[in-house]
Design an enzyme around this catalytic site. Structure first.
Site, mmCIF file in Angstrom:
data_model
loop_
_atom_site.group_PDB
_atom_site.id
_atom_site.type_symbol
_atom_site.label_atom_id
_atom_site.label_comp_id
_atom_site.label_asym_id
_atom_site.label_seq_id
_atom_site.Cartn_x
_atom_site.Cartn_y
_atom_site.Cartn_z
ATOM 1 N N ASP A 101 5.964 -2.523 9.001
ATOM 2 C CA ASP A 101 6.066 -1.461 7.999
ATOM 3 C C ASP A 101 4.591 0.094 7.913
ATOM 4 O O ASP A 101 5.141 0.569 7.188
ATOM 5 C CB ASP A 101 6.447 -1.923 6.879
ATOM 6 C CG ASP A 101 5.002 -2.028 5.420
ATOM 7 O OD1 ASP A 101 4.305 -2.266 6.238
ATOM 8 O OD2 ASP A 101 4.898 -2.078 4.743
ATOM 9 N N ASP A 123 -14.042 -0.792 -11.778
ATOM 10 C CA ASP A 123 -14.056 1.014 -11.375
ATOM 11 C C ASP A 123 -14.074 1.164 -12.595
ATOM 12 O O ASP A 123 -14.073 1.209 -13.482
ATOM 13 C CB ASP A 123 -12.050 0.692 -10.784
ATOM 14 C CG ASP A 123 -11.928 2.222 -10.365
ATOM 15 O OD1 ASP A 123 -12.465 2.301 -9.220
ATOM 16 O OD2 ASP A 123 -11.054 2.773 -10.978
ATOM 17 N N ASP A 151 -1.287 -4.949 9.280
ATOM 18 C CA ASP A 151 -0.157 -4.863 9.003
ATOM 19 C C ASP A 151 0.864 -5.822 9.772
ATOM 20 O O ASP A 151 0.807 -6.430 11.334
ATOM 21 C CB ASP A 151 0.355 -3.673 9.331
ATOM 22 C CG ASP A 151 1.905 -3.376 9.335
ATOM 23 O OD1 ASP A 151 2.376 -4.710 8.252
ATOM 24 O OD2 ASP A 151 2.726 -3.279 9.984
ATOM 25 N N HIS A 171 -14.393 2.709 0.562
ATOM 26 C CA HIS A 171 -13.814 3.425 0.759
ATOM 27 C C HIS A 171 -12.928 4.888 0.607
ATOM 28 O O HIS A 171 -12.546 6.162 0.938
ATOM 29 C CB HIS A 171 -12.330 2.944 0.400
ATOM 30 C CG HIS A 171 -12.252 2.635 -1.343
ATOM 31 N ND1 HIS A 171 -13.534 2.029 -2.146
ATOM 32 C CD2 HIS A 171 -11.219 3.332 -1.793
ATOM 33 C CE1 HIS A 171 -13.446 2.236 -2.821
ATOM 34 N NE2 HIS A 171 -12.399 2.733 -3.680
ATOM 35 N N ASP A 172 -14.571 5.242 -0.221
ATOM 36 C CA ASP A 172 -14.575 6.996 -1.347
ATOM 37 C C ASP A 172 -15.548 7.843 0.026
ATOM 38 O O ASP A 172 -15.616 8.943 -0.847
ATOM 39 C CB ASP A 172 -14.991 6.490 -2.712
ATOM 40 C CG ASP A 172 -13.772 6.254 -3.454
ATOM 41 O OD1 ASP A 172 -12.387 6.267 -2.672
ATOM 42 O OD2 ASP A 172 -14.693 5.189 -4.576
ATOM 43 N N GLU A 212 -18.998 -0.060 -10.854
ATOM 44 C CA GLU A 212 -18.921 2.236 -9.479
ATOM 45 C C GLU A 212 -19.069 2.648 -11.172
ATOM 46 O O GLU A 212 -18.952 2.901 -12.333
ATOM 47 C CB GLU A 212 -17.773 2.063 -9.965
ATOM 48 C CG GLU A 212 -17.736 3.501 -8.801
ATOM 49 C CD GLU A 212 -16.721 3.606 -8.554
ATOM 50 O OE1 GLU A 212 -16.582 4.825 -7.283
ATOM 51 O OE2 GLU A 212 -15.545 3.577 -9.412
ATOM 52 N N ASP A 228 -10.512 -5.973 -7.223
ATOM 53 C CA ASP A 228 -11.154 -4.666 -7.682
ATOM 54 C C ASP A 228 -9.918 -4.410 -9.219
ATOM 55 O O ASP A 228 -8.889 -4.098 -9.129
ATOM 56 C CB ASP A 228 -10.762 -3.697 -6.482
ATOM 57 C CG ASP A 228 -11.583 -2.067 -6.946
ATOM 58 O OD1 ASP A 228 -11.627 -2.181 -8.533
ATOM 59 O OD2 ASP A 228 -11.435 -1.388 -5.779
#
Ligand code: GLC
Ligand code: CA
Length: 572
Positions: A25, A199, A21, A331-332, A256, A98
């Protein structure tokens, strides 16, 4: 041997909201990615896969797109994206987008129109059906719990969503949807992006007539994955996309595709298919899930023989016919060192061992952010600290069904996608150097021990080991193209294999656990003249691989002359 740049490449995956970041934020942004391009270049990777950064209300962290040709406010602007692309290219790095083609956000203008009336021209962009006697049109269960159908008051019909109700599925039977998607893909290609991760691509086609799934227990919903995964028409649509759009660009694509084995994968990635370059398969991710489709949350210990069987299947079937995408984490998925290694006593050794495995299989290696410093799972005490829609839906559903909270949290600690989504640990300073504000999700409290800054300073760190593995790939063609052969198939602790390319042979020895098993390799296999390319322990002089006690999670890779082929074949 069919050489391609994307076979030789190493991919690094960025989950932007948790990367870095720059404006305080608490959410990562494009400027954060730009400011770490030198870090990635130095690590040695070639391609950066960036999870969705398009305009999105963020119900599923960007996998719910409301405008495919604009950037999410939190992440920045299109000018910043263009700069990212320029600056990456200037460093010889490629950018892989993605793209979510299966569904949009429910705030996409198409869906807003579609739900406005039954005769709206966009009605048929999505999948609308009448209910059956006050019930949803069929019994399919969503990936994110509950029915795939959401009733919409306004027009009195249900729309289909395989994921959250904020992610309505597009209707790929509609030529206008197909044309719009092709146009959009081309729009990004003209900008100069270098590839796509598609995806949920296995799910863009649903079984004709949307029939009920088998449901002997008469549950309200059933995991009917076979009715919307890898159906024949997906191939028609993909080869069409390839011929009309992708073919004209020198890019890399990965799809995927859950729910398939290597033979079936060939219909996506086979050299003669002209669909995708590679797919992310899920067989090795299911080794610690409940048996036969009972789901990822049901925990079962994985075992090495099953892992060997799965990986060997993919390595053997795709060799010379297609190409593998190798990954341990994304990330899953939970963090790999916590899942397949030991994230306590042997965190460093086991992370290096797993890295050795990732980089010495045939296929393109994918590193997920933080993996290169051995980041670990998180176990938040309270559900309030979790952010992932899948996790939150599961928690609610289980509590509704009367499952004790403690039991639900156990599953979440092991399997929640938030394990991999805590902020990247850059420094040992406040919030791990991720933000000067309040992070959108808590930083893992182990950041004083596990962070990039310290890893770079320590020559024995996991980071430097990754760097070395990546560099070795550039030096030895056998690492990229060599043919895989499994040795000692029934050994329950050791995973040993060779990779052979003409007279070059790689010998990979991995101790997958914390014990000290003895390696006994036949003399024919290990000539005296062999070169140690990498190992995760110091090795003093020559050692006898015919009889060698290995240390916990020890990994070694040797380069040697190819032994007599019939001998290797026999061992297999
Ligand atoms: C894929 C993504 C996942 C997302 C889902 C719906 O599985 O990897 O993060 O939630 O698709 O788009
Ligand atoms: Ca920010």
């Amino acid at each position: 041997m069919n050489k391609k740049w994307w076979k030789e490449a190493v991919v690094y995956q960025i989950y932007p909201i948790s990367f870095l970041d720059t404006n305080g934020d608490g959410k990562g942004d494009l400027l954060g990615i730009i400011s770490r391009l030198d870090y990635l270049k130095d690590l040695g990777v070639d391609v950066i896969w960036i999870c969705p950064i398009y305009k999105s209300p963020n119900h599923d962290n960007g996998y719910d797109i409301s405008d495919y040709c604009d950037i999410m406010d939190e992440f920045g602007t299109m000018e910043e994206f263009d700069r990212l692309l320029r600056e990456a290219h200037a460093r010889g790095l490629k950018i892989m987008m993605d793209l979510v083609l299966n569904h949009t956000s429910d705030e996409h203008p198409w869906f807003i129109e579609s739900r406005s009336s039954r005769d709206n021209p966009k009605r048929d962009f999505y999948i609308w059906r009448k209910g059956k006697d006050g019930h949803p049109p069929n019994n399919w269960e969503s990936y994110f719990s509950g029915s795939v159908w959401e009733y919409d008051e306004k027009t009195g019909e249900y729309y289909l969503h395989l994921y959250s109700k904020h992610q309505p599925d597009l209707n790929w039977e509609n030529q206008k949807v197909i044309d719009s998607m092709h146009e959009m893909v081309e729009w990004w290609l003209k900008k100069g992006v270098d590839g796509f991760r598609f995806d949920a691509i296995a799910h863009i086609v649903k079984a004709v007539g949307l029939p009920d799934g088998d449901n002997p227990d008469q549950l309200p919903t059933v995991r009917a994955y076979e009715l919307f995964s890898n159906l024949e028409n997906v191939h028609t649509l993909l080869s069409n996309l390839y011929e009309r759009v992708l073919f004209h660009y020198d890019i890399m694509t990965v799809g995927e595709t859950s729910g398939l084995g290597p033979e079936q994968a060939l219909s996506y990635v086979g050299d003669t298919r002209n669909e995708l370059n590679m797919v992310f398969q899920f067989e090795h991710m299911q080794l610690d899930a409940g048996s036969s489709g009972s789901g990822k949350w049901d925990i079962r210990p994985w075992n090495l023989l099953e892992l060997k069987k799965v990986i060997s299947g993919w390595q053997t079937v795709l060799h010379d016919k297609g190409w593998n995408a190798n990954y341990w984490c994304n990330h899953d998925q939970p963090r790999s060192v916590s899942r397949f290694g030991d994230d306590q006593k042997y965190r460093v050794e086991s992370a290096k061992m797993l890295a050795t495995f990732l980089h010495t299989l045939e296929g393109t290696p994918y590193i997920y952010q933080g993996e290169e410093i051995g980041m670990t799972n998180i176990a938040f005490a309270s559900i309030d600290d979790y952010r992932d829609v899948e996790t939150l839906n599961y928690y609610e559903e289980q509590l509704d069904q009367g499952v004790p909270e403690e039991q639900v949290m156990q599953a979440i600690w092991k399997k929640s996608r938030d394990n991999a989504r805590t902020p990247m640990q850059w420094t040992n300073g406040e919030h791990a150097g991720f933000t000067r504000g309040t992070p959108w999700i808590e930083v893992n409290s182990n950041y004083p021990l596990i962070n990039v800054e310290d890893a770079i300073k320590d020559p024995n760190s996991i980071y430097h080991y990754y760097k070395k593995l990546i560099a070795l790939r550039k030096q030895h063609e056998v690492i990229v193209y060599g043919e895989y052969k499994l040795l000692l198939p029934l050994d329950k602790e050791l995973y040993v294999y060779t990779r052979t390319l003409e007279d070059q042979c790689l010998l990979v020895i991995l101790n997958f656990f914390g014990g000290e098993p003895v390696l006994k390799l036949p003399a024919e296999l290990v000539p005296e003249a062999k070169q140690l390319l990498i190992s995760n322990y110091p090795i003093k002089g020559e050692e006898d691989l015919g009889n060698l006690k290995l240390r916990p999670y020890e990994a070694r890779v040797y380069l040697m002359k190819t032994p007599p082929l019939d001998f290797v074949a026999q061992t297999w």
